[in-house]
Motif scaffolding. Structure first.
Motif, PDB file in Angstrom:
ATOM      1  N   GLU A   1       0.941  -1.227  -0.021  1.00 59.77           N
ATOM      2  CA  GLU A   1      -0.113   0.042   0.004  1.00 59.77           C
ATOM      3  C   GLU A   1       0.736   1.336  -0.032  1.00 59.77           C
ATOM      4  OE1 GLU A   1      -3.518   2.138   2.500  1.00 59.77           O
ATOM      5  OE2 GLU A   1      -2.843   0.119   3.062  1.00 59.77           O
ATOM      6  N   GLU A   2       1.796   1.199   0.926  1.00 57.40           N
ATOM      7  CA  GLU A   2       2.725   2.260   0.911  1.00 57.40           C
ATOM      8  C   GLU A   2       3.694   2.551  -0.187  1.00 57.40           C
ATOM      9  OE1 GLU A   2       2.224   0.121   3.255  1.00 57.40           O
ATOM     10  OE2 GLU A   2       2.115   1.135   5.347  1.00 57.40           O
ATOM     11  N   ILE A   3       4.110   1.459  -0.888  1.00 56.43           N
ATOM     12  CA  ILE A   3       4.899   1.538  -2.086  1.00 56.43           C
ATOM     13  C   ILE A   3       4.016   2.026  -3.291  1.00 56.43           C
ATOM     14  CG2 ILE A   3       6.113   0.218  -3.784  1.00 56.43           C
ATOM     15  CD1 ILE A   3       7.587   0.770  -1.573  1.00 56.43           C
ATOM     16  N   ASN A   4       2.591   1.435  -3.658  1.00 56.53           N
ATOM     17  CA  ASN A   4       1.995   2.008  -4.498  1.00 56.53           C
ATOM     18  C   ASN A   4       1.576   3.398  -4.463  1.00 56.53           C
ATOM     19  OD1 ASN A   4       1.578  -0.553  -5.591  1.00 56.53           O
ATOM     20  ND2 ASN A   4      -0.020  -1.366  -4.429  1.00 56.53           N
ATOM     21  N   ASN A   5       1.535   3.908  -3.231  1.00 53.99           N
ATOM     22  CA  ASN A   5       1.130   5.226  -3.061  1.00 53.99           C
ATOM     23  C   ASN A   5       2.461   6.122  -3.501  1.00 53.99           C
ATOM     24  OD1 ASN A   5       1.999   7.722  -0.839  1.00 53.99           O
ATOM     25  ND2 ASN A   5      -0.255   7.737  -1.256  1.00 53.99           N
ATOM     26  N   PHE A   6       3.620   5.807  -3.254  1.00 54.50           N
ATOM     27  CA  PHE A   6       4.650   6.572  -3.788  1.00 54.50           C
ATOM     28  C   PHE A   6       4.823   6.519  -5.415  1.00 54.50           C
ATOM     29  CE2 PHE A   6       6.482   5.615   0.475  1.00 54.50           C
ATOM     30  CZ  PHE A   6       6.425   7.034   1.020  1.00 54.50           C
ATOM     31  N   VAL A   7       4.519   5.244  -5.888  1.00 58.94           N
ATOM     32  CA  VAL A   7       4.588   5.053  -7.328  1.00 58.94           C
ATOM     33  C   VAL A   7       3.566   5.757  -7.984  1.00 58.94           C
ATOM     34  CG1 VAL A   7       4.173   3.408  -9.210  1.00 58.94           C
ATOM     35  CG2 VAL A   7       5.403   2.591  -7.215  1.00 58.94           C
ATOM     36  N   GLU A   8       2.172   5.999  -7.466  1.00 59.09           N
ATOM     37  CA  GLU A   8       1.333   6.890  -8.054  1.00 59.09           C
ATOM     38  C   GLU A   8       1.649   8.452  -7.795  1.00 59.09           C
ATOM     39  OE1 GLU A   8      -3.383   7.985  -7.495  1.00 59.09           O
ATOM     40  OE2 GLU A   8      -2.434   6.488  -6.079  1.00 59.09           O
ATOM     41  N   ARG A   9       2.145   8.787  -6.669  1.00 59.72           N
ATOM     42  CA  ARG A   9       2.974  10.397  -6.596  1.00 59.72           C
ATOM     43  C   ARG A   9       3.874  10.413  -7.628  1.00 59.72           C
ATOM     44  NH1 ARG A   9       4.267  11.110  -0.309  1.00 59.72           N
ATOM     45  NH2 ARG A   9       5.503  12.970  -1.543  1.00 59.72           N
ATOM     46  N   VAL A  10       4.814   9.557  -7.863  1.00 57.55           N
ATOM     47  CA  VAL A  10       6.118   9.584  -8.996  1.00 57.55           C
ATOM     48  C   VAL A  10       5.354   9.847 -10.423  1.00 57.55           C
ATOM     49  CG1 VAL A  10       7.808   8.599 -10.154  1.00 57.55           C
ATOM     50  CG2 VAL A  10       7.676   8.635  -7.788  1.00 57.55           C
ATOM     51  N   GLN A  11       4.311   8.764 -10.798  1.00 55.55           N
ATOM     52  CA  GLN A  11       3.756   8.939 -11.921  1.00 55.55           C
ATOM     53  C   GLN A  11       2.904  10.095 -12.498  1.00 55.55           C
ATOM     54  OE1 GLN A  11       1.130   5.089 -11.548  1.00 55.55           O
ATOM     55  NE2 GLN A  11       2.904   3.933 -12.671  1.00 55.55           N
ATOM     56  N   ASN A  12       2.517  10.753 -11.055  1.00 54.69           N
ATOM     57  CA  ASN A  12       1.712  12.043 -11.204  1.00 54.69           C
ATOM     58  C   ASN A  12       2.442  13.459 -11.599  1.00 54.69           C
ATOM     59  OD1 ASN A  12      -1.086  10.831 -11.261  1.00 54.69           O
ATOM     60  ND2 ASN A  12      -1.123  11.208  -8.934  1.00 54.69           N
ATOM     61  N   LEU A  13       3.759  12.981 -11.543  1.00 55.57           N
ATOM     62  CA  LEU A  13       4.842  14.143 -11.563  1.00 55.57           C
ATOM     63  C   LEU A  13       5.201  14.354 -13.081  1.00 55.57           C
ATOM     64  CD1 LEU A  13       7.208  13.805  -8.652  1.00 55.57           C
ATOM     65  CD2 LEU A  13       5.436  15.602  -8.920  1.00 55.57           C
ATOM     66  N   ASP A  14       5.244  15.580 -13.682  1.00 53.00           N
ATOM     67  CA  ASP A  14       5.792  15.740 -15.054  1.00 53.00           C
ATOM     68  C   ASP A  14       7.059  16.038 -14.922  1.00 53.00           C
ATOM     69  OD1 ASP A  14       6.132  16.351 -17.538  1.00 53.00           O
ATOM     70  OD2 ASP A  14       4.313  17.530 -18.019  1.00 53.00           O
ATOM     71  N   VAL A  15       8.004  15.061 -14.928  1.00 51.97           N
ATOM     72  CA  VAL A  15       9.474  15.708 -14.478  1.00 51.97           C
ATOM     73  C   VAL A  15      10.057  16.702 -15.708  1.00 51.97           C
ATOM     74  CG1 VAL A  15      11.869  14.767 -14.487  1.00 51.97           C
ATOM     75  CG2 VAL A  15       9.781  13.500 -13.561  1.00 51.97           C
ATOM     76  N   LYS A  16       9.386  16.379 -16.973  1.00 51.16           N
ATOM     77  CA  LYS A  16      10.051  17.330 -17.805  1.00 51.16           C
ATOM     78  C   LYS A  16       9.666  18.587 -17.663  1.00 51.16           C
ATOM     79  CE  LYS A  16      10.245  17.413 -22.957  1.00 51.16           C
ATOM     80  NZ  LYS A  16       9.921  17.081 -24.374  1.00 51.16           N
ATOM     81  N   ALA A  17       8.311  18.780 -17.414  1.00 55.12           N
ATOM     82  CA  ALA A  17       7.930  20.246 -17.199  1.00 55.12           C
ATOM     83  C   ALA A  17       8.417  20.927 -15.935  1.00 55.12           C
ATOM     84  CB  ALA A  17       6.230  20.090 -17.291  1.00 55.12           C
ATOM     85  N   LEU A  18       8.530  20.164 -15.040  1.00 58.58           N
ATOM     86  CA  LEU A  18       9.141  20.834 -13.775  1.00 58.58           C
ATOM     87  C   LEU A  18      10.550  21.525 -13.750  1.00 58.58           C
ATOM     88  CD1 LEU A  18       7.842  17.977 -11.012  1.00 58.58           C
ATOM     89  CD2 LEU A  18       6.871  20.295 -11.857  1.00 58.58           C
TER      90      LEU A  18
END
Length: 245
Positions: free
Chosen positions: A158-175
């Protein structure tokens, strides 16, 4: 085991590590963990190196890489890793599994085929051989953010999935740099809060091309993650960094 968070774009790379080291000797006054241990080191003229896993093995890899002084080709780091791993497993066969599941992470600056700057990050681990067609190295892709989690979190889905989702929601290129490092620091803070194996103190190594003067910089910092978050929130995180050889 260590927390390592890393990201790279066409303009910079960021590598973060914690500073907590596990102690196996119950007679050690710092058992079971000691904080304030440097894990992120500068590779002269190249980038930064850290790792996660068997601390003694990783320290020997780092020492051997740094001792080289001048790395002409990054394949030399893979060769040093493999030679050190083979030597350690020969001398200490009971630690073979821990060595094979350990990770070395390093950043480097090179050039693309068109001559533009390339800010790379690679991870080496024997555990990758079954995943990547027999190779023990994988490169972090441009605009990718990746995390190596401490071992006491790995099986907490559950904790890992939460972090994975947070990372996926980041647009690294745009930041921009400041915003991306702010998001990475928040991930680091939340991981360290959940793990007994990760400190709240954070070491960071960055390579970047300044838009102000078009110069290349290699810089580092080390401080409690909450203090760094406060500074990053004010868009002043670069003031915490100092030049590194």
């Amino acid at each position: 085991m260590t927390t390592v968070i890393m990201a790279r774009t066409s303009e910079f790379s960021i590598v973060m590590s914690d500073t907590r080291e596990g102690k196996t000797d119950k007679n050690d006054p710092n058992y079971p963990y000691e904080d304030g241990i440097q894990k992120l080191y500068s590779i002269p003229r190249l980038g930064f190196i850290t790792g996660a896993g068997d601390g003694e093995f990783l320290n020997k890899v780092k020492e051997n890489v740094i001792k080289k002084r001048y790395i002409k080709n990054i394949i030399e780091i893979t060769n040093i890793f493999e030679e050190t791993a083979n030597n350690e497993k020969t001398m200490y066969p009971s630690y073979a599994e821990e060595i094979d599941s350990s990770y070395i992470v390093y950043s480097w600056r090179g050039a693309n085929t068109d001559g533009s700057d390339l800010f790379g990050i690679n991870i080496i681990s024997e555990s990758y051989r079954d995943l990547y067609d027999g190779t023990n190295m994988r490169g972090i892709q441009e605009n990718e953010l990746a995390i190596i989690y401490p071992s006491d979190l790995v099986n907490k889905k559950e904790e890992i999935n939460n972090f994975v989702e947070r990372v996926q929601n980041l647009d690294v290129k745009a930041l921009p740099f400041n915003r991306l490092i702010f998001e990475m620091l928040k991930l680091f803070r939340d991981i360290s809060a959940l793990s007994e194996e990760s400190s709240s103190e954070c070491e960071i190594g960055v390579l970047y091309l300044s838009k102000l003067d078009q110069l290349y910089y290699k810089q580092g910092t080390r401080e409690d993650v909450n203090k760094l978050i406060d500074v990053a929130h004010k868009n002043k995180i670069l003031k915490k960094f100092h030049d590194v050889d």
